[in-house]
Write a protein that holds these residues in place. Structure first.
Motif, PDB file in Angstrom:
ATOM      1  N   GLY A 164      -3.000   5.848   7.113  1.00  0.00           N
ATOM      2  CA  GLY A 164      -4.272   6.472   6.813  1.00  0.00           C
ATOM      3  C   GLY A 164      -4.881   6.018   5.500  1.00  0.00           C
ATOM      4  O   GLY A 164      -6.109   5.938   5.369  1.00  0.00           O
ATOM      5  N   THR A 165      -4.039   5.726   4.515  1.00  0.00           N
ATOM      6  CA  THR A 165      -4.549   5.254   3.226  1.00  0.00           C
ATOM      7  C   THR A 165      -5.228   3.901   3.386  1.00  0.00           C
ATOM      8  O   THR A 165      -6.301   3.656   2.811  1.00  0.00           O
ATOM      9  N   ALA A 166      -4.603   3.009   4.166  1.00  0.00           N
ATOM     10  CA  ALA A 166      -5.205   1.706   4.432  1.00  0.00           C
ATOM     11  C   ALA A 166      -6.542   1.867   5.147  1.00  0.00           C
ATOM     12  O   ALA A 166      -7.515   1.153   4.845  1.00  0.00           O
ATOM     13  N   ASP A 174     -12.492  11.893   5.238  1.00  0.00           N
ATOM     14  CA  ASP A 174     -11.032  11.831   5.277  1.00  0.00           C
ATOM     15  C   ASP A 174     -10.573  12.883   6.278  1.00  0.00           C
ATOM     16  O   ASP A 174     -10.427  14.056   5.951  1.00  0.00           O
ATOM     17  N   ALA A 175     -10.385  12.433   7.513  1.00  0.00           N
ATOM     18  CA  ALA A 175      -9.948  13.324   8.596  1.00  0.00           C
ATOM     19  C   ALA A 175      -8.475  13.113   8.909  1.00  0.00           C
ATOM     20  O   ALA A 175      -8.031  13.329  10.045  1.00  0.00           O
ATOM     21  N   LEU A 205      -8.324   8.563  10.115  1.00  0.00           N
ATOM     22  CA  LEU A 205      -7.245   9.406  10.611  1.00  0.00           C
ATOM     23  C   LEU A 205      -5.910   8.902  10.084  1.00  0.00           C
ATOM     24  O   LEU A 205      -5.791   7.748   9.672  1.00  0.00           O
ATOM     25  N   SER A 206      -4.901   9.774  10.124  1.00  0.00           N
ATOM     26  CA  SER A 206      -3.533   9.402   9.757  1.00  0.00           C
ATOM     27  C   SER A 206      -2.580   9.816  10.863  1.00  0.00           C
ATOM     28  O   SER A 206      -2.750  10.869  11.488  1.00  0.00           O
ATOM     29  N   GLY A 262       0.794   4.660  10.576  1.00  0.00           N
ATOM     30  CA  GLY A 262      -0.421   4.512  11.363  1.00  0.00           C
ATOM     31  C   GLY A 262      -1.612   5.277  10.849  1.00  0.00           C
ATOM     32  O   GLY A 262      -1.503   6.338  10.234  1.00  0.00           O
ATOM     33  N   GLY A 263      -2.783   4.705  11.097  1.00  0.00           N
ATOM     34  CA  GLY A 263      -4.054   5.319  10.747  1.00  0.00           C
ATOM     35  C   GLY A 263      -5.136   4.732  11.628  1.00  0.00           C
ATOM     36  O   GLY A 263      -4.864   3.904  12.507  1.00  0.00           O
TER      37      GLY A 263
END
Length: 385
Positions: free
Chosen positions: A75-77, A188-189, A211-212, A224-225
Motif C-alpha cells: 500500500g505504501t508503494a 488513502d483507503a 488500497l493495502s 500487496g496494494g
C-alpha cells in the motif's frame, strides 16, 4: 477494574474464546489460496507477469467500481506512486491527517514533499472537511493558478485523507473543497476495502485512491496494494510507472522515464484472488461482530466507534473510547495481561521526529483520540479456517 473485566469477558464471548490468547486480527486461509498459489508455481510465472495479476486487478475493479485498478507490492508503494502521478514534487506540501499510520506521511516524504496536518472528526476518525477548509483559508492563498502556503510559498500539491479502521471520512465534502481549490485528491483507503459512503466505494472519490493487502488487512496477499482511478489514461500511466517505466517490446529494454519496480508478483496476486472471492463473507462476519460489540458495550463507561449514518464501514478494526490516557494505559496493560490483544491508535504523526516541523492547524481532536482510543480483537469468527 470491574469495567475492564467486563470488556475482556465481552471480547472473549464474541470470539468464542473463554480462555487462551485472542489476537487483534488474524488472517484466514481456507478457500482456493493453496490451489491458486500452486497453479502459479506450476506455470513458472511467479513474478510480476502472470494471469493472476490481471485477474486480481479485474476483481478489484468489479468490487470497487473503479475504472482502473493497478496492483502494487504494498500500500505504501501504491500511495507513493499515486502522489508522483498526481504531480507531487520535492518541496511541495501535501495536506493530510496526523492520526494515521506512518506510511501515509512516508509516501509524501518519498516524493521529497512535506505533510501539512489538519484535524480529524471525532465520529469518523478521518480528516475533517471543516479543519481542512480552515487550514486552507487561514494558511494558504491562490497564486498563479496554484495554491501556496502563505508563510513559506510552498505549493500545496495534493490532499490525502485516510479512512481510519475502515470508517469512511466525510469524503464527499473533502472532494468538494479540493475541487474548489484545485487540489488533487488522493485517498488513502488502505484500511477500507469493502467500505462505502453513500453507496460509493472508498478510494473512488478523488483523482486516485490506494488500497493495502498487508497480512493484517481484511483481505491479504501477504503484502500487496493497489491504485484505483476512474481516469483510464492515468490508470495506464500508473501501470507503466509501477513497471519500471519499461516500454513494451519483445526483447529490448527501453525505459522512457523514472519508474518504480512496484508491480505485485503473481504469487501474491494468486493469494489475493482467493481472498477476494471470500470478501462478501468476510464483510458480513466483520459487520456482525461490530453489531454484537455495540450491543454488548451498552451501559459501560466507554464509547464504541460505530457506523456513521450514510456510510457502510468494513469494521476492519473495532475501537473503543475510554475516559483518558491513564484509563487507556491501564486497560491496555490489563487486557494484554489477560491474553486479549489490544492496541492504542498510532502516535500522532506530527509528534514523530521526522514530521515534527511540518505545518499544522489545531489538532485538539486528534490528540484527544490518541489519548483515549484502543483497538480490540477484530478477527473473523464464522469463517472456516
Amino acid at each position: 477494574m470491574d469495567s475492564f473485566e467486563q470488556i475482556v469477558r465481552i471480547v472473549r464471548a464474541a470470539h468464542r474464546a473463554p480462555e487462551g490468547f485472542v489476537p487483534l486480527h488474524a488472517p484466514v486461509f481456507g478457500g482456493n489460496e493453496g490451489a491458486y498459489v500452486q497453479q502459479t508455481i506450476d506455470s513458472t510465472f511467479v513474478s510480476s507477469v502472470g494471469a493472476f495479476v490481471d485477474r486480481f486487478e479485474a476483481m478489484l475493479r468489479d468490487i470497487t467500481g473503479a475504472a482502473c485498478a493497478v496492483a502494487t507490492v504494498n500500500g505504501t508503494a501504491a500511495l507513493h506512486a499515486a502522489l508522483r502521478l498526481a504531480g507531487v514534487e520535492p518541496g511541495d506540501l501535501v495536506l493530510t491527517q496526523t492520526l494515521s499510520f506512518a506510511a501515509t506521511c512516508n509516501a509524501v516524504a518519498y516524493c521529497g514533499a512535506s505533510p501539512a496536518f489538519a484535524d480529524v472528526d471525532a465520529d469518523t476518525l478521518g480528516l475533517s472537511p471543516d479543519a481542512l477548509r480552515d487550514f486552507l483559508e487561514t494558511n494558504c492563498e491562490r497564486a498563479g493558478g496554484q495554491v501556496r502556503e502563505k508563510a513559506s510559498g510552498r505549493r500545496v500539491a495534493a490532499c490525502v485523507p485516510m479512512h481510519t479502521f475502515g470508517h469512511p471520512c466525510r469524503i464527499e465534502a473533502i472532494a468538494e473543497i479540493c475541487a474548489a481549490w484545485g487540489i488533487p485528491l488522493v485517498e488513502d483507503a488502505a484500511e477500507s476495502l469493502g467500505s462505502a459512503s453513500g453507496g460509493r466505494h472508498t478510494g473512488t472519490f478523488g483523482l486516485m485512491g490506494t488500497l493495502s493487502f498487508n497480512g493484517n488487512k481484511i483481505v491479504t496477499c501477504g503484502g500487496g496494494g493497489a491504485i484505483l482511478t476512474n481516469d483510464e489514461a492515468l490508470g495506464r500511466r500508473a501501470k507503466h510507472v509501477t513497471t519500471t517505466a519499461k516500454v513494451p517490446h519483445r526483447w529490448l529494454y527501453r525505459h522512457d522515464e523514472l519508474g518504480f519496480n512496484y508491480r505485485l508478483p503473481n504469487l501474491n496476486a494468486a493469494l489475493g484472488c482467493a481472498q477476494l472471492e471470500r470478501l462478501p463473507g468476510f464483510l458480513a462476519d466483520k459487520r456482525a461482530l461490530a453489531s454484537e460489540y455495540a450491543e454488548a458495550f451498552k451501559g459501560l463507561p466507554l464509547a464504541f466507534v460505530d457506523a456513521r449514518e450514510g456510510t457502510t464501514p468494513n469494521f476492519w478494526l473495532n475501537a473503543l473510547f475510554l475516559e483518558d490516557r491513564d484509563q487507556r494505559d491501564a486497560f491496555l496493560e490489563f487486557s494484554n495481561d489477560s491474553g486479549v490483544m489490544t492496541r492504542p491508535v498510532w502516535e500522532p504523526l506530527h509528534t514523530l521526529p521526522m514530521y515534527a516541523q511540518a505545518p499544522r492547524g489545531p489538532l485538539d481532536i486528534s490528540l484527544d483520540i490518541a489519548d483515549r482510543l484502543v483497538n480490540i480483537p477484530s478477527s473473523f469468527r464464522n469463517i472456516t479456517p
